[in-house]
Design an enzyme around this catalytic site. Structure first.
Site, PDB file in Angstrom:
ATOM      1  N   GLU A 161       0.838  -1.213   0.000  1.00 62.80           N
ATOM      2  CA  GLU A 161       0.000   0.000   0.000  1.00 62.80           C
ATOM      3  C   GLU A 161       0.867   1.254   0.000  1.00 62.80           C
ATOM      4  O   GLU A 161       0.581   2.231  -0.701  1.00 62.80           O
ATOM      5  CB  GLU A 161      -0.929  -0.010   1.215  1.00 62.80           C
ATOM      6  N   GLU A 181      -3.577 -10.055   3.867  1.00 61.73           N
ATOM      7  CA  GLU A 181      -4.650  -9.649   4.786  1.00 61.73           C
ATOM      8  C   GLU A 181      -5.677 -10.760   4.988  1.00 61.73           C
ATOM      9  O   GLU A 181      -6.183 -10.957   6.094  1.00 61.73           O
ATOM     10  CB  GLU A 181      -5.347  -8.381   4.256  1.00 61.73           C
TER      11      GLU A 181
HETATM   12  C1  1HE Z   1       6.568  -8.340  12.355  1.00 65.22           C
HETATM   13  C2  1HE Z   1       5.922  -8.229  11.118  1.00 65.22           C
HETATM   14  C3  1HE Z   1       4.674  -7.552  11.078  1.00 65.22           C
HETATM   15  C4  1HE Z   1       7.761  -9.312  10.834  1.00 65.22           C
HETATM   16  N1  1HE Z   1       4.199  -7.062  12.227  1.00 65.22           N
HETATM   17  N2  1HE Z   1       6.051  -7.837  13.464  1.00 65.22           N
HETATM   18  N3  1HE Z   1       2.028  -8.440   7.188  1.00 65.22           N
HETATM   19  C5  1HE Z   1       2.264  -9.768   7.124  1.00 65.22           C
HETATM   20  O1  1HE Z   1       1.403 -10.600   7.281  1.00 65.22           O
HETATM   21  C6  1HE Z   1       3.706 -10.168   6.892  1.00 65.22           C
HETATM   22  C7  1HE Z   1       4.244 -10.811   8.148  1.00 65.22           C
HETATM   23  N4  1HE Z   1       5.685 -11.026   8.092  1.00 65.22           N
HETATM   24  C8  1HE Z   1       6.257 -12.031   7.379  1.00 65.22           C
HETATM   25  O2  1HE Z   1       5.626 -12.750   6.631  1.00 65.22           O
HETATM   26  C9  1HE Z   1       7.743 -12.204   7.557  1.00 65.22           C
HETATM   27  O3  1HE Z   1       8.140 -11.589   8.755  1.00 65.22           O
HETATM   28  C10 1HE Z   1       8.582 -11.624   6.401  1.00 65.22           C
HETATM   29  C11 1HE Z   1       8.395 -12.495   5.150  1.00 65.22           C
HETATM   30  C12 1HE Z   1       8.198 -10.188   6.084  1.00 65.22           C
HETATM   31  C13 1HE Z   1      10.070 -11.627   6.810  1.00 65.22           C
HETATM   32  O4  1HE Z   1      10.458 -12.918   7.211  1.00 65.22           O
HETATM   33  P1  1HE Z   1      11.831 -13.111   8.002  1.00 65.22           P
HETATM   34  O5  1HE Z   1      12.046 -14.581   8.193  1.00 65.22           O
HETATM   35  O6  1HE Z   1      12.906 -12.342   7.309  1.00 65.22           O
HETATM   36  O7  1HE Z   1      11.636 -12.374   9.418  1.00 65.22           O
HETATM   37  P2  1HE Z   1      10.781 -12.880  10.684  1.00 65.22           P
HETATM   38  O8  1HE Z   1      11.636 -13.768  11.530  1.00 65.22           O
HETATM   39  O9  1HE Z   1       9.463 -13.423  10.274  1.00 65.22           O
HETATM   40  O10 1HE Z   1      10.506 -11.508  11.446  1.00 65.22           O
HETATM   41  C14 1HE Z   1      11.520 -10.825  12.147  1.00 65.22           C
HETATM   42  C15 1HE Z   1      10.859 -10.085  13.271  1.00 65.22           C
HETATM   43  O11 1HE Z   1       9.979  -9.126  12.718  1.00 65.22           O
HETATM   44  C16 1HE Z   1       9.997 -10.980  14.151  1.00 65.22           C
HETATM   45  O12 1HE Z   1       9.992 -10.456  15.439  1.00 65.22           O
HETATM   46  P3  1HE Z   1      10.980 -11.079  16.593  1.00 65.22           P
HETATM   47  O13 1HE Z   1      10.731 -10.225  17.790  1.00 65.22           O
HETATM   48  O14 1HE Z   1      10.542 -12.515  16.739  1.00 65.22           O
HETATM   49  O15 1HE Z   1      12.383 -10.967  16.049  1.00 65.22           O
HETATM   50  C17 1HE Z   1       8.622 -10.810  13.548  1.00 65.22           C
HETATM   51  O16 1HE Z   1       7.581 -11.072  14.483  1.00 65.22           O
HETATM   52  C18 1HE Z   1       8.659  -9.347  13.195  1.00 65.22           C
HETATM   53  N5  1HE Z   1       7.692  -9.028  12.152  1.00 65.22           N
HETATM   54  N6  1HE Z   1       6.674  -8.842  10.184  1.00 65.22           N
HETATM   55  C19 1HE Z   1       4.879  -7.207  13.363  1.00 65.22           C
HETATM   56  N7  1HE Z   1       3.996  -7.371   9.934  1.00 65.22           N
HETATM   57  C20 1HE Z   1      -3.394  -0.741   6.963  1.00 65.22           C
HETATM   58  S1  1HE Z   1      -3.816  -2.303   6.826  1.00 65.22           S
HETATM   59  C21 1HE Z   1      -2.449  -3.187   6.295  1.00 65.22           C
HETATM   60  C22 1HE Z   1      -2.682  -4.626   6.507  1.00 65.22           C
HETATM   61  C23 1HE Z   1      -1.445  -5.425   6.402  1.00 65.22           C
HETATM   62  O17 1HE Z   1      -0.372  -4.924   6.204  1.00 65.22           O
HETATM   63  S2  1HE Z   1      -1.657  -7.093   6.591  1.00 65.22           S
HETATM   64  C24 1HE Z   1      -0.086  -7.769   6.286  1.00 65.22           C
HETATM   65  C25 1HE Z   1       0.745  -7.879   7.515  1.00 65.22           C
END
Ligand code: 1HE
Length: 307
Positions: A161, A181
């Site tokens: 977005e 989402e």
């Molecule tokens: C996060 C987020 C997040 C990572 N919110 N904390 N977005 C998603 O559904 C995407 C969610 N994220 C992922 O699928 C993956 O994290 C990634 C593919 C982006 C990256 O993977 P990777 O292996 O490099 O990293 P990771 O180990 O998954 O994440 C590293 C840290 O970032 C980890 O936290 P930690 O404390 O355990 O180290 C994750 O929890 C954190 N993290 N992504 C919060 N999105 C206005 S409406 C919009 C609606 C949306 O955007 S919906 C889509 C949300």
């Protein structure tokens, strides 16, 4: 004529105190905007309010402001303060900036909405939350200067977005695009339903949201999500070069492309043609346009050559 920023919403400054919104376009083009691309220029740190934003690393290369999303440990997930800081930049654009580049620190451009902040909200505050994103991303799309998004790794959910609110998108081969989402039980709330179908069509967006399909960089290019794909690691150089080129255009022409073009595309043809005639008359009446036209007629301006 002195056009003003579109977003009427006050700046969501992450910092107390008045935020001074600059006048985005003056009637006279600054000669700084006409300076040629200088690839050897180095990024300079900024001072003042923009230097205090902890979630963004802000620097300047001549007329181009470079914003780096700076939360790599959380994959640049967009928290509320993050959205507010982005908004703050676009209503406090430093004098002389003619284009912006947004890129992401770390392995990914942006993981979208910070899911840890999604708590049970009542309907009213959920609407307000989405509207906060709208105000910030409107300040990007309809702000003072064109914005180039430099994309790598995950460009998902709210990250897509954000990218779709920019004017040019450059991806490297590592970039991929998704709208998870549906899997998270939520809906787009950062303007995605309005902007993304305008780039790739409702049917493709429906596919991404219903099936969890992920596009790679080439598929993103074919679908219209991005305008350029370059080898991994080269997107920032490409985005910077494009931004430097954009910065040499007449400011009123850039303003017309950003503000008039998408609105005309949304208008019925008769209204659009009328709007176009007004915008064209305004642009060609600037002294900048007059000087540029004269330069061409006197053989002092570049020709349009096959690249
Ligand atoms: C996060 C987020 C997040 C990572 N919110 N904390 N977005 C998603 O559904 C995407 C969610 N994220 C992922 O699928 C993956 O994290 C990634 C593919 C982006 C990256 O993977 P990777 O292996 O490099 O990293 P990771 O180990 O998954 O994440 C590293 C840290 O970032 C980890 O936290 P930690 O404390 O355990 O180290 C994750 O929890 C954190 N993290 N992504 C919060 N999105 C206005 S409406 C919009 C609606 C949306 O955007 S919906 C889509 C949300």
């Amino acid at each position: 004529m002195t056009p003003r920023n579109d977003p009427s919403t006050p700046p969501l400054s992450a910092h107390p105190g008045p935020a001074t919104a600059m006048n985005p376009v003056t009637s006279e083009a600054s000669h700084a905007a006409l300076s040629p691309h200088q690839p050897d220029q180095l990024d300079q740190p900024v001072s003042g309010l923009l230097a205090t934003l902890d979630l963004l690393r802000v620097s300047r290369r001549g007329p181009v402001l470079h914003l780096q999303l700076n939360r790599p440990a959380k994959r640049n997930a967009l928290s509320d303060p993050f959205i507010q800081q982005l908004h703050t930049v676009f209503v406090n654009m430093p004098e002389g900036v003619r284009a912006v580049v947004i890129s992401g620190q770390g392995q990914h451009f942006c993981a979208g909405l910070d899911l840890s902040e999604v708590v049970a909200r009542d309907i009213g505050s959920a609407v307000q939350h989405s509207r906060m994103w709208h105000a910030a991303f409107d300040a990007i799309q309809f702000g003072p200067v064109p914005v180039v998004a430099v994309l790598h790794g995950a460009v998902v959910g709210g990250g897509l977005e954000l990218a779709s609110a920019c004017h040019i998108r450059v991806a490297d081969d590592s970039a991929y695009f998704g709208l998870p989402e549906g899997q998270r039980g939520i809906f787009v709330g950062g303007g995605g339903s309005a902007r993304i179908p305008r780039l790739m069509g409702v049917s493709r967006m429906t596919d991404l949201m219903l099936t969890g399909r992920v596009y790679d960089a080439r598929e993103g290019l074919q679908a219209g999500l991005v305008q350029y794909v370059v080898p991994a690691g080269q997107a920032l150089d490409k985005g910077m070069a494009l931004a430097q080129r954009i910065a040499t255009n007449a400011q009123m022409s850039n303003y017309a492309v950003m503000h008039a073009l998408p609105r005309i595309a949304d208008q019925a043809q008769g209204l659009g043609l009328f709007t176009e005639s007004l915008m064209a008359a305004i642009a060609e009446s600037t002294s900048d346009a007059q000087q540029r036209l004269k330069a061409f007629l006197e053989g002092r301006a570049d020709k349009v050559l096959k690249s």
